[in-house]
Design a protein around this motif. Sequence first.
Motif: not given
Lengths: 168, 124
Positions: A63, A71, A88, A91-92
Amino acid sequence: MASKQQQQQQGGQIDLAQLPIPQLRDLKSQLDAELTHLSTSFQSLRTAQSKFRDCITSLTSAFPAPPKSPSPPLLVPLTSSLYVPGKLTDREHVLVDVGTGYFVEKKIDDAKDFYERKVKDLGESLKDLEGVVEGKARNVRMVEEVMRVKVMSAQSAEAQAQGEGKSD
Amino acid sequence: MGDVQKKLQELSDSYQTFQGELSTAVEARQKLESQQQENSTVKKEFDILEDDANIYKQIGPVLLKQDKTEAVMAVNGRLEFIDKEIKRIEKQITDIQNKAESVKTEIIQIQSSAQQSQQQAVAA
């Protein structure tokens, strides 16, 4: 703390000089066992710390800092020899193993924070343990020293006795 | 002499069994300690978590979602249980130590009296 340690050591020293050799030997083997145990613990703490460090690196590489950047390409292992490309979707968030079979969903930064905290805690434990190991090593050396003196004096006493026996 | 030796053998055997029991108990104690450590770090982690955080429990290879209150309760229950177990094992350890100690003094007594009688025999 230091003064307490010193006191204990001084107490130990007084006792050591009075102990007979077999007891000293017992004490030494006991101390040796403790020392090996502590060293193994030290080693495993080190390994654990580096594992957590790896987690932080993985998070940073998977990340990248600006959250909008694309990504990085990802290959997901299906078996140890078969990989499929993946992307992904979230993404958080990541799932973090907090121990005893519990996983917690955390934001990337929180997860990094979690691992950094772990590394810091382990670093503190390592420092504490280092002090304990050093103290134990010192004790072992002290016991060895006293044992050597005792054995030597016993030998010289024996030699003297024999010499006297011959001269008679 | 044979009687004394037999008794000594018995005593040292029982001393050895006590030592064995002691090391198993100590091992169990250490295992509990590490479990307690792990559970209390999890509890600390839960403490700083938001109430609506998503918590999953691993059951086999599957992760099942669980309420925070439920998870916290489970961990607290475990900690309580481990606490009790540690107290129990601790008592066991002191018991074994006391028994081993009494056997040890008995052995030393027998040995020293045997030595004394031997010395007397030599002197006579």
